[in-house]
Design a protein around this motif. Sequence first.
Motif, PDB file in Angstrom:
ATOM      1  N   VAL A   1      -7.141  23.534   3.223  1.00  0.00           N
ATOM      2  CA  VAL A   1      -7.210  22.862   1.922  1.00  0.00           C
ATOM      3  C   VAL A   1      -6.279  21.655   1.990  1.00  0.00           C
ATOM      4  O   VAL A   1      -5.119  21.780   2.412  1.00  0.00           O
ATOM      5  N   GLY A   2      -6.782  20.487   1.567  1.00  0.00           N
ATOM      6  CA  GLY A   2      -5.962  19.286   1.662  1.00  0.00           C
ATOM      7  C   GLY A   2      -6.218  18.298   0.552  1.00  0.00           C
ATOM      8  O   GLY A   2      -7.264  18.326  -0.114  1.00  0.00           O
ATOM      9  N   TYR A   3      -5.220  17.428   0.338  1.00  0.00           N
ATOM     10  CA  TYR A   3      -5.328  16.340  -0.631  1.00  0.00           C
ATOM     11  C   TYR A   3      -4.784  15.073   0.018  1.00  0.00           C
ATOM     12  O   TYR A   3      -3.697  15.078   0.620  1.00  0.00           O
ATOM     13  N   ASP A   4      -5.532  13.958  -0.108  1.00  0.00           N
ATOM     14  CA  ASP A   4      -5.148  12.695   0.517  1.00  0.00           C
ATOM     15  C   ASP A   4      -5.318  11.578  -0.515  1.00  0.00           C
ATOM     16  O   ASP A   4      -6.430  11.326  -0.996  1.00  0.00           O
ATOM     17  N   TYR A   5      -4.201  10.938  -0.859  1.00  0.00           N
ATOM     18  CA  TYR A   5      -4.224   9.842  -1.836  1.00  0.00           C
ATOM     19  C   TYR A   5      -3.841   8.548  -1.133  1.00  0.00           C
ATOM     20  O   TYR A   5      -2.830   8.479  -0.420  1.00  0.00           O
ATOM     21  N   LYS A   6      -4.636   7.486  -1.331  1.00  0.00           N
ATOM     22  CA  LYS A   6      -4.343   6.175  -0.772  1.00  0.00           C
ATOM     23  C   LYS A   6      -4.522   5.118  -1.851  1.00  0.00           C
ATOM     24  O   LYS A   6      -5.480   5.169  -2.639  1.00  0.00           O
ATOM     25  N   GLU A   7      -3.614   4.139  -1.869  1.00  0.00           N
ATOM     26  CA  GLU A   7      -3.708   3.054  -2.841  1.00  0.00           C
ATOM     27  C   GLU A   7      -3.333   1.730  -2.190  1.00  0.00           C
ATOM     28  O   GLU A   7      -2.274   1.611  -1.565  1.00  0.00           O
ATOM     29  N   GLN A   8      -4.232   0.739  -2.311  1.00  0.00           N
ATOM     30  CA  GLN A   8      -3.947  -0.648  -1.947  1.00  0.00           C
ATOM     31  C   GLN A   8      -3.659  -1.364  -3.264  1.00  0.00           C
ATOM     32  O   GLN A   8      -4.555  -1.519  -4.109  1.00  0.00           O
ATOM     33  N   ILE A   9      -2.409  -1.733  -3.490  1.00  0.00           N
ATOM     34  CA  ILE A   9      -1.967  -2.220  -4.791  1.00  0.00           C
ATOM     35  C   ILE A   9      -2.847  -3.379  -5.261  1.00  0.00           C
ATOM     36  O   ILE A   9      -3.105  -4.332  -4.518  1.00  0.00           O
ATOM     37  N   ASN A  10      -3.334  -3.275  -6.499  1.00  0.00           N
ATOM     38  CA  ASN A  10      -4.176  -4.287  -7.165  1.00  0.00           C
ATOM     39  C   ASN A  10      -5.573  -4.403  -6.560  1.00  0.00           C
ATOM     40  O   ASN A  10      -6.305  -5.330  -6.895  1.00  0.00           O
ATOM     41  N   PHE A  11      -5.954  -3.502  -5.659  1.00  0.00           N
ATOM     42  CA  PHE A  11      -7.292  -3.592  -5.075  1.00  0.00           C
ATOM     43  C   PHE A  11      -8.081  -2.291  -5.258  1.00  0.00           C
ATOM     44  O   PHE A  11      -9.153  -2.295  -5.836  1.00  0.00           O
ATOM     45  N   PHE A  12      -7.575  -1.186  -4.752  1.00  0.00           N
ATOM     46  CA  PHE A  12      -8.331   0.068  -4.887  1.00  0.00           C
ATOM     47  C   PHE A  12      -7.386   1.251  -4.689  1.00  0.00           C
ATOM     48  O   PHE A  12      -6.253   1.097  -4.199  1.00  0.00           O
TER      49      PHE A  12
ATOM     50  N   SER B   1       0.852  -1.193   0.000  1.00  0.00           N
ATOM     51  CA  SER B   1       0.000   0.000   0.000  1.00  0.00           C
ATOM     52  C   SER B   1       0.884   1.239   0.000  1.00  0.00           C
ATOM     53  O   SER B   1       2.070   1.186   0.355  1.00  0.00           O
ATOM     54  N   PHE B   2       0.243   2.355  -0.385  1.00  0.00           N
ATOM     55  CA  PHE B   2       0.962   3.615  -0.509  1.00  0.00           C
ATOM     56  C   PHE B   2      -0.001   4.751  -0.187  1.00  0.00           C
ATOM     57  O   PHE B   2      -1.177   4.699  -0.553  1.00  0.00           O
ATOM     58  N   ASN B   3       0.475   5.767   0.550  1.00  0.00           N
ATOM     59  CA  ASN B   3      -0.397   6.915   0.806  1.00  0.00           C
ATOM     60  C   ASN B   3       0.419   8.212   0.786  1.00  0.00           C
ATOM     61  O   ASN B   3       1.601   8.243   1.141  1.00  0.00           O
ATOM     62  N   LEU B   4      -0.241   9.267   0.356  1.00  0.00           N
ATOM     63  CA  LEU B   4       0.353  10.594   0.261  1.00  0.00           C
ATOM     64  C   LEU B   4      -0.673  11.612   0.739  1.00  0.00           C
ATOM     65  O   LEU B   4      -1.835  11.567   0.328  1.00  0.00           O
ATOM     66  N   LYS B   5      -0.235  12.514   1.616  1.00  0.00           N
ATOM     67  CA  LYS B   5      -1.167  13.512   2.143  1.00  0.00           C
ATOM     68  C   LYS B   5      -0.469  14.867   2.208  1.00  0.00           C
ATOM     69  O   LYS B   5       0.675  14.974   2.667  1.00  0.00           O
TER      70      LYS B   5
END
Length: 556
Positions: free
Chosen positions: A519-530, A468-472
Amino acid sequence: MLVAITMALFSCNTTRKLKENQFLLESNEVILPGEKDLISSQQDQNNFLRLLIARTETNPVFEWLYGKIDNNVDAQFWKNLRLPPDSTEVKFLSKLKEQELMYSIKNESELSYGLSNHIIQKPNQSNFRLWLHQKIDADTKTKFWRSVKKNIAEPPVILDTSAIERSMESMDNYLYSQGYFDSEVDYLIRTRDKKARVRYYAYGLKPYYIKSFRINSFSNSLETILENAETQSFLQAGDILKLSNYDKEVIRITNELRNNGYANFSPNFISKLRAEKKDSLNITLDILRPSDTTDFQQFYNGNIDIYHDINQQSIDSAKYNSYKLGNISLLYRGDKVPIKPSNLLRRISVEPEELYSQRQVDFTKQRLNNLGMYKFVYINSIQDTSNSQVLNYRIYLQSLDKISVGYDIDLHTASNSSLNQGLLFGTTFRTNLRNRNAFRGGETWNTLFELGMELAQRTEQTPSRINSFNLKVQNDLNFPELRDWNGTWSLLKALTKKNEDFQEKMRYARNFGRSNISVGYDYKEQINFFQTNLFSASMGFQFQNNNWLTNIDQMG
């Protein structure tokens, strides 16, 4: 049943290491005896039950019954059973009755609770922790058991008569401060099986009431100010004369006079209470002269000099520039004014040429601190050399660092057996950048950056090592005043204009509130799922009053 047996075992073992003349303190009790507590043998209608209770010295069942009746039940029937016939307590209460020292008490539970807070020696809270302390050898060399004994176990509380005496002295002082000037405190100790119960008896509780109260001053102007004061006296006719209310009254009088120009007035110029020693008291409080020949002087506000990041000890040798508005001067280092003068000046509640007011000085200090950009705010008043009735002010402002950076790193592990991923390893890095006084108006710009990643073993379901990977990224701009972004504040003020209490809270919020844009931006990724992308924005305000923090988003 097992629990009950275990607790009984702990209880029995807690006294086995006591010396012959030592007793374990089991309980404390505060008793305020009244006529209802006195029981004569002629009036006793429950001889049989009382006879059973009297056997508590030898039978643990009746000891338990005695404790239940003594501590937890208030019904009058059971109160009549709590003292065994011909006991020391009965004789003691009979003596109080003969000396007419037993009175009915209106606020019995409140007074009893207040007295209990003055008991110095408290019993052990846990039989298990006490038993544990005695089971661990004092000379043990095992680090674990030494730690258990220090942090978990509890040493026995051995009855200390000197602590009882100190508790009684503290109780006496408390009762005197509550208006019971003739009260006394005594104690009785009940012992059984190396355990002791201490009973504190407070008697002679006849309060003294205020019949009338008057402030006597040598100055008509002082009396006029106090007579027209908005605040109400803490010493009112018909109330019990409490010394704590006298202390509050001294503070009230001092504040009223200092808020009306008398900057040199202090509590030292207020006398002790003068009263007639009767059941109801005529109370007089005197305002004392500063000397035999002088009177108190009223002061007026003069010039105000604001020293921005200029050391108080080096004013004369420091090189600085100045910005002047009327009687207010802003002195600063460098070529550029460090903060917009309008933002600073509207927080100065001290009005030049007006009467001195301690309330305005304190309010000015609070509002300058509310800017959130100063280490400290110090206000000094100096008597003018050309006019002895004028006070000039020096306000010293020491800034915090304009830019501050913070960061932290988190490491964690987890497992996900449902996806056969085995052990997961993750790390998160955060950094925070804060810019105080970003636009020279006391604004605070805060930027948060967060980056996180979780690694996993490669499987058919997760061919990538990255699980998984996240950026905020979050940006907050904080303003040192309340701004009505969409008119909701004005609407709320109009709807509650008849509610004075709510209006007072709104005035406080207007003076000490802070507005914010986020003001904010939040990116989350579960690889191969969502994967998710979240954009957020809000505008609102917040303010803190005592222990309450109110945060309202007006738009989001």
